[in-house]
Design a protein around this motif. Structure first.
Motif, PDB file in Angstrom:
ATOM      1  N   ALA A   1      -3.956   2.944   4.128  1.00 52.43           N
ATOM      2  CA  ALA A   1      -4.382   3.835   3.039  1.00 52.43           C
ATOM      3  C   ALA A   1      -3.228   4.748   2.630  1.00 52.43           C
ATOM      4  O   ALA A   1      -3.007   4.979   1.435  1.00 52.43           O
ATOM      5  N   GLY A   2      -2.483   5.242   3.604  1.00 52.05           N
ATOM      6  CA  GLY A   2      -1.320   6.072   3.298  1.00 52.05           C
ATOM      7  C   GLY A   2      -0.256   5.295   2.552  1.00 52.05           C
ATOM      8  O   GLY A   2       0.354   5.802   1.609  1.00 52.05           O
ATOM      9  N   LEU A   3      -0.046   4.050   2.963  1.00 52.32           N
ATOM     10  CA  LEU A   3       0.923   3.192   2.293  1.00 52.32           C
ATOM     11  C   LEU A   3       0.526   2.957   0.841  1.00 52.32           C
ATOM     12  O   LEU A   3       1.365   3.025  -0.062  1.00 52.32           O
ATOM     13  N   ALA A   4      -0.754   2.702   0.613  1.00 55.60           N
ATOM     14  CA  ALA A   4      -1.238   2.491  -0.757  1.00 55.60           C
ATOM     15  C   ALA A   4      -1.041   3.754  -1.589  1.00 55.60           C
ATOM     16  O   ALA A   4      -0.591   3.685  -2.750  1.00 55.60           O
ATOM     17  N   ALA A   5      -1.344   4.903  -1.028  1.00 57.51           N
ATOM     18  CA  ALA A   5      -1.210   6.162  -1.764  1.00 57.51           C
ATOM     19  C   ALA A   5       0.252   6.433  -2.125  1.00 57.51           C
ATOM     20  O   ALA A   5       0.557   6.792  -3.272  1.00 57.51           O
ATOM     21  N   VAL A   6       1.151   6.231  -1.176  1.00 54.76           N
ATOM     22  CA  VAL A   6       2.571   6.464  -1.451  1.00 54.76           C
ATOM     23  C   VAL A   6       3.092   5.459  -2.479  1.00 54.76           C
ATOM     24  O   VAL A   6       3.840   5.818  -3.390  1.00 54.76           O
ATOM     25  N   SER A   7       2.699   4.191  -2.358  1.00 58.50           N
ATOM     26  CA  SER A   7       3.143   3.158  -3.307  1.00 58.50           C
ATOM     27  C   SER A   7       2.662   3.461  -4.718  1.00 58.50           C
ATOM     28  O   SER A   7       3.416   3.306  -5.686  1.00 58.50           O
ATOM     29  N   PHE A   8       1.416   3.884  -4.830  1.00 55.76           N
ATOM     30  CA  PHE A   8       0.854   4.234  -6.134  1.00 55.76           C
ATOM     31  C   PHE A   8       1.596   5.423  -6.733  1.00 55.76           C
ATOM     32  O   PHE A   8       2.041   5.388  -7.882  1.00 55.76           O
TER      33      PHE A   8
ATOM     34  N   VAL B   1       0.278  -4.185  -5.053  1.00 52.12           N
ATOM     35  CA  VAL B   1      -0.887  -3.841  -5.878  1.00 52.12           C
ATOM     36  C   VAL B   1      -0.888  -2.352  -6.231  1.00 52.12           C
ATOM     37  O   VAL B   1      -1.049  -1.972  -7.399  1.00 52.12           O
ATOM     38  N   ALA B   2      -0.683  -1.510  -5.228  1.00 53.53           N
ATOM     39  CA  ALA B   2      -0.702  -0.064  -5.480  1.00 53.53           C
ATOM     40  C   ALA B   2       0.458   0.354  -6.373  1.00 53.53           C
ATOM     41  O   ALA B   2       0.296   1.218  -7.249  1.00 53.53           O
ATOM     42  N   SER B   3       1.620  -0.252  -6.197  1.00 50.46           N
ATOM     43  CA  SER B   3       2.775   0.079  -7.024  1.00 50.46           C
ATOM     44  C   SER B   3       2.550  -0.314  -8.479  1.00 50.46           C
ATOM     45  O   SER B   3       2.895   0.440  -9.396  1.00 50.46           O
ATOM     46  N   VAL B   4       1.967  -1.481  -8.709  1.00 46.34           N
ATOM     47  CA  VAL B   4       1.692  -1.914 -10.085  1.00 46.34           C
ATOM     48  C   VAL B   4       0.636  -1.004 -10.724  1.00 46.34           C
ATOM     49  O   VAL B   4       0.780  -0.597 -11.888  1.00 46.34           O
TER      50      VAL B   4
END
Length: 191
Positions: free
Chosen positions: A20-27, A61-64
């Motif tokens: 979840a942290g990785l997704a938040a940072v990537s986003f 996915v989060a970065s896009v």
């Protein structure tokens, strides 16, 4: 102190909350946050090499999705996009990116998405330049996916040996990493 911090990051990377942290940072990195997701991706893959491609998918996915927010900010909220670029130290680069989009278009996204240049600069500038949203999205999937899957693969297969070396000489590599990081920011400012 450095050893405790290192051990804490590695522990966090192996925790159940790490994805979840990785997704938040990537986003966030794709639209407004200055820290790239690689700082979380690397220790997470080192801690769980069997999940390397799951983590690369989360990053992609989060970065896009974050990139779509950055594009939207640039496209619909131009002054906010210009302010974000200024606050993150990239205001001067925005004019250059708009000129590059006018001349090179798709290639700007494909090439810059693979580099350590902050991706928010690409996303916000694409919106400001009114670049094709559809092309922006599919190019972001390709370039960000390539970057994160390549990083995850390299860390998965070569990371354990590198990890042993880093743990032996943690202070040396931390100092070298900081010098490279600061030097990179200075080089970006000068270019």
């Amino acid at each position: 102190m450095l050893r405790k911090t290192y051990d804490w990051v590695m522990g966090l990377a192996a925790s159940r909350h790490a994805p979840a942290g990785l997704a938040a940072v990537s986003f966030a990195e794709s639209s407004f946050f200055p820290i790239p997701p690689d700082v979380m991706l690397a220790p997470m893959v080192l801690a769980r090499p069997d999940r390397a491609y799951v983590y690369a998918t989360i990053c992609t996915v989060a970065s896009v999705l974050g990139g779509m927010l950055g594009y939207t900010i640039g496209h619909f909220l131009g002054p906010v996009g210009e302010w974000l670029l200024m606050v993150t130290g990239n205001a001067g680069g925005q004019a250059a990116f708009e000129a590059w989009f006018a001349e090179w278009g798709l290639w700007v996204i494909l090439i810059k998405g693979l580099t350590p240049i902050p991706y928010k600069l690409v996303t916000i500038s694409a919106g400001l330049a009114e670049f094709s949203f559809f092309t922006f999205v599919w190019a972001s999937v390709v370039t960000r996916g390539a970057r994160f899957f390549l990083a995850a693969t390299l860390i998965k297969y070569f990371g354990p040996a590198v990890r042993e070396e880093v743990e032996k000489r943690l202070t040396l590599y931390t100092v070298v990493g900081l010098v490279v990081l600061v030097g990179g920011f200075i080089a970006l400012k000068l270019l």
